[in-house]
Design a protein around this motif. Sequence first.
Motif, PDB file in Angstrom:
ATOM      1  N   GLY A   1       6.089  -8.077   6.718  1.00 18.74           N
ATOM      2  CA  GLY A   1       5.164  -8.746   7.621  1.00 18.74           C
ATOM      3  C   GLY A   1       4.221  -9.666   6.870  1.00 18.74           C
ATOM      4  N   PHE A   2       3.336 -10.295   7.634  1.00 19.16           N
ATOM      5  CA  PHE A   2       2.417 -11.266   7.064  1.00 19.16           C
ATOM      6  C   PHE A   2       0.973 -10.879   7.353  1.00 19.16           C
ATOM      7  N   GLY A   3       0.662  -9.624   7.012  1.00 19.34           N
ATOM      8  CA  GLY A   3      -0.693  -9.134   7.122  1.00 19.34           C
ATOM      9  C   GLY A   3      -1.542  -9.624   5.963  1.00 19.34           C
ATOM     10  N   GLY A   4      -2.716  -9.023   5.820  1.00 18.57           N
ATOM     11  CA  GLY A   4      -3.684  -9.492   4.838  1.00 18.57           C
ATOM     12  C   GLY A   4      -3.181  -9.503   3.417  1.00 18.57           C
ATOM     13  N   VAL A   5      -2.484  -8.432   3.011  1.00 17.95           N
ATOM     14  CA  VAL A   5      -1.995  -8.360   1.633  1.00 17.95           C
ATOM     15  C   VAL A   5      -1.039  -9.507   1.336  1.00 17.95           C
TER      16      VAL A   5
ATOM     17  N   PRO B   1       0.802  -1.229   0.000  1.00 21.40           N
ATOM     18  CA  PRO B   1       0.000   0.000   0.000  1.00 21.40           C
ATOM     19  C   PRO B   1       0.833   1.277   0.000  1.00 21.40           C
ATOM     20  N   GLN B   2       2.085   1.185   0.459  1.00 24.70           N
ATOM     21  CA  GLN B   2       2.957   2.355   0.438  1.00 24.70           C
ATOM     22  C   GLN B   2       3.530   2.622  -0.956  1.00 24.70           C
TER      23      GLN B   2
ATOM     24  N   ALA C   1      -4.878  -1.528  -7.336  1.00 25.73           N
ATOM     25  CA  ALA C   1      -6.087  -1.155  -6.593  1.00 25.73           C
ATOM     26  C   ALA C   1      -7.203  -0.757  -7.547  1.00 25.73           C
ATOM     27  N   GLY C   2      -6.866   0.015  -8.569  1.00 26.35           N
ATOM     28  CA  GLY C   2      -7.867   0.431  -9.540  1.00 26.35           C
ATOM     29  C   GLY C   2      -8.439  -0.731 -10.319  1.00 26.35           C
TER      30      GLY C   2
ATOM     31  N   ALA D   1      -5.365   1.481   3.763  1.00 24.72           N
ATOM     32  CA  ALA D   1      -4.429   0.356   3.659  1.00 24.72           C
ATOM     33  C   ALA D   1      -4.962  -0.895   4.362  1.00 24.72           C
ATOM     34  N   ARG D   2      -5.554  -0.720   5.533  1.00 26.06           N
ATOM     35  CA  ARG D   2      -6.056  -1.888   6.269  1.00 26.06           C
ATOM     36  C   ARG D   2      -7.184  -2.566   5.502  1.00 26.06           C
ATOM     37  N   ALA D   3      -8.107  -1.763   4.975  1.00 23.85           N
ATOM     38  CA  ALA D   3      -9.216  -2.332   4.206  1.00 23.85           C
ATOM     39  C   ALA D   3      -8.705  -3.045   2.954  1.00 23.85           C
ATOM     40  N   PHE D   4      -7.658  -2.495   2.343  1.00 25.22           N
ATOM     41  CA  PHE D   4      -7.053  -3.117   1.167  1.00 25.22           C
ATOM     42  C   PHE D   4      -6.505  -4.490   1.519  1.00 25.22           C
ATOM     43  N   GLY D   5      -5.849  -4.584   2.688  1.00 27.34           N
ATOM     44  CA  GLY D   5      -5.316  -5.867   3.136  1.00 27.34           C
ATOM     45  C   GLY D   5      -6.413  -6.887   3.367  1.00 27.34           C
ATOM     46  N   GLU D   6      -7.499  -6.465   3.987  1.00 31.38           N
ATOM     47  CA  GLU D   6      -8.618  -7.370   4.234  1.00 31.38           C
ATOM     48  C   GLU D   6      -9.258  -7.810   2.922  1.00 31.38           C
TER      49      GLU D   6
END
Length: 267
Positions: free
Chosen positions: A126-130, A40-41, A58-59, A92-97
């Motif tokens: 890290g190992f977040g949603g994305v 996201p960055q 994203a688009g 960014a968080r919503a994008f990961g989810e």
Amino acid sequence: MKTLAVASQKGGVGKTTVSLNLALAFAKAGYRTVLADTDPQGAVGFSLPSARESRGLAGYLTGGSTLEDVLIRTRFEELSLLPVGPMNPQDARAFGEYLADGTRLERLAEALAPDTDLLLYDTPCGFGGVTMGVLRNADGVLSPLQAEPIAMRTLPQLLETIGYLRQDGVDVTIVGVVLTMLQLRDEVSLDVAQEAWSRLPEDLVLETTIPRDATFLKASSLGVPVGLMRKRPPPVAGVFDRLVKELEPRLGLAGVEEEDEPLDLFA
């Protein structure tokens, strides 16, 4: 088509540098390659200013943009870029989810597959949603391991994450760990490399290493991969050509020769 994720628990290990330069090296080796930025960055966009104009991943995933709209063609017919696109920090968080279960990235891969040999993902740390969504769709994972003490402590988290995904039925493997920012004349850096070579399975740590070299910073400031800094690429660019040769058989992109013997100079 093969899918390779460049992933690491720790930030600052050189994921984007590896992803960008490795994508170029695969393309120059003849593989139709797409480099997709999922951070996201927008790390790839910061490295390549011309990539900031696209609505990007994203688009495309949220609708309103076609694949042709968001893919950026390069001077190399075999290389295309898919930046993440403009994104507000609060999204960014919503994008990961949105990406976490992997289904949307699976549709991306299906759309790219007919004209692509390698889809290479640059992931956030890290190992977040994305990252989990990417790993659920990857054939293999390449993990940069910074040759500094704290980096070795984060590697078990990658191994545990891959183990969890495989138990969940995801067919993803670690194709290799590549040492980055290695300084052979620095005792601490070399100690980390020695620890990796001694503690990890021999076939897990790649022979190719990426040195700490000011050339990478210069290339970033110019907004180009290191191999395109000038007509005659700097010597360090050859690192990624060697890395391609190591990764080809691990990804199933090229068969391993049955015999590899010395050739007679005078034959």
